[in-house]
Design a protein around this motif. Structure first.
Motif, PDB file in Angstrom:
ATOM      1  N   ASP A  35      -5.911  -1.078   7.200  1.00  0.00           N
ATOM      2  CA  ASP A  35      -5.135   0.111   6.851  1.00  0.00           C
ATOM      3  C   ASP A  35      -6.077   1.214   6.318  1.00  0.00           C
ATOM      4  N   TYR A  82      -4.103  -5.478   5.326  1.00  0.00           N
ATOM      5  CA  TYR A  82      -4.449  -4.445   4.342  1.00  0.00           C
ATOM      6  C   TYR A  82      -5.876  -3.929   4.564  1.00  0.00           C
ATOM      7  N   SER A 135      -7.440  -2.179  -1.075  1.00  0.00           N
ATOM      8  CA  SER A 135      -6.455  -1.105  -0.889  1.00  0.00           C
ATOM      9  C   SER A 135      -6.236  -0.433  -2.246  1.00  0.00           C
ATOM     10  N   GLU A 183       0.825  -1.195   0.000  1.00  0.00           N
ATOM     11  CA  GLU A 183       0.000   0.000   0.000  1.00  0.00           C
ATOM     12  C   GLU A 183       0.869   1.258   0.000  1.00  0.00           C
TER      13      GLU A 183
END
Ligand SMILES: NC(=O)c1ccc[n+]([C@@H]2O[C@H](COP(=O)([O-])OP(=O)(O)OC[C@H]3O[C@@H](n4cnc5c(N)ncnc54)[C@H](O)[C@@H]3O)[C@@H](O)[C@H]2O)c1
Length: 290
Positions: A275, A272, A151, A94
């Motif tokens: 996040d 992920y 993401s 990411e």
């Protein structure tokens, strides 16, 4: 910077050759007898990266530069020898859009455009499990399910898969997108028991992509893990038979450190998912439905 060793042989171009997967494939593929046979006796490698991938085999042609520059990309194809591309270069996690636009989007466009202009037969693409990270772990998905990126990074991989689709069906370039799980010498987490891809299995999958008969395929880059989230029958049909399994490491990671209701534990994308996550859990529950 370019170091030329023109050989007149058909070539495989490996992008991201200074990276983890690229350096493994660069080391192993030239010695493979089945590949030599496929290329009717012999083939050479071209390797490229924004970082110098080092000398490697004597015959390799090495190109150092950014794939975000279309002229640099075209320079690797202009002699007409490239038969296959293994497109691994990119930012592998990411990041902000600025980073991903050059490393993952522009670079991939430039590779497929050069492949079209210079009549390359096939492009193997390093996609990621983060293209489908928003499926719950309770569902076993195959390669026909719609993507669910978890993401910005995962979305760039969806874009790459769809570039492969467009150039396969519009321009006849075979496309082999490998949704790589967790490429490591051995699993290092509980989630890795599901997603691990061993080094030998990565090589085996690339060999299938380089030699099998297909138009446009999406496969999972995963070893033979009984806890896998993915049905990899598309790869198996093409001849992928992984030799390793994360099951051998299960005793090292008996349980996750996360609670079952943690979104990172619930969905396939793992960390992920969390996040930047701000959506309501009620909304996310929609993703559990078939
Ligand atoms: N390693 C994994 O577990 C994993 C999992 C899923 C997907 N992937 C994908 O596989 C590919 C290779 O992964 P890796 O682990 O070897 O990554 P890596 O970071 O080790 O290698 C990627 C290489 O790409 C190069 N690169 C980045 N931007 C570039 C640009 N603009 N032009 C030219 N080169 C550039 C980097 O210098 C690097 O050497 C990546 O695309 C990654 O997203 C990897």
């Amino acid at each position: 910077m370019t170091r030329h060793q023109v050989s007149g042989k058909p070539t495989i171009l490996i992008t991201g050759a200074a990276g983890r997967i690229g350096s493994l494939l660069r080391r192993t593929l030239p010695h493979d007898p089945a590949l030599k046979e496929h290329f009717k006796g012999s083939f050479a490698l071209k390797v490229t990266d924004i970082l110098d991938p080092g000398p490697g085999n004597k015959e390799d042609e090495v190109f150092v530069g950014t794939l975000a520059d279309p002229a640099f990309v075209a320079s690797m194809f202009v002699d007409g020898s490239v038969r296959a591309v293994i497109h691994l270069a990119g930012y592998p996690r990411e990041a902000d859009w600025d980073v991903l636009l050059d490393a993952n989007i522009r670079s991939s466009i430039n590779i497929w455009e050069a492949a079209r202009k210079f009549k390359v037969e096939r492009v193997l693409y390093a996609s990621s499990n983060h293209a489908i990270g928003f499926y719950p772990r309770s569902r076993t998905i195959d390669s026909t399910m719609p993507q669910r990126p978890d993401s910005r990074y995962g979305l760039t991989k969806v874009f790459g898969e769809e570039l492969g689709f467009l150039y396969a069906y519009k321009f006849g370039i075979r496309s082999f997108s490998m949704r790589i799980g967790m490429f490591l010498p051995e699993p290092t987490t509980h989630r890795g028991l599901s997603t691990w891809l061993s080094h030998p299995d990565m090589v085996a999958l690339a060999k299938v992509g380089l030699t099998a008969d297909y138009t446009c395929e999406i496969v999972y880059g995963v070893s033979d893990n009984s806890r896998s989230f993915w049905d990899n029958s598309a790869a198996q049909r093409l001849g992928y038979h992984p030799q390793d399994s994360a099951d051998a490491y299960a005793h090292l990671f008996p349980a996750s450190d996360l609670a079952q209701d943690d979104a990172a534990e619930h969905f396939q994308g793992g960390p992920y998912i969390n996040d930047g996550l701000t959506s309501s859990p009620a909304f996310r529950a929609e993703l559990d439905k078939d």
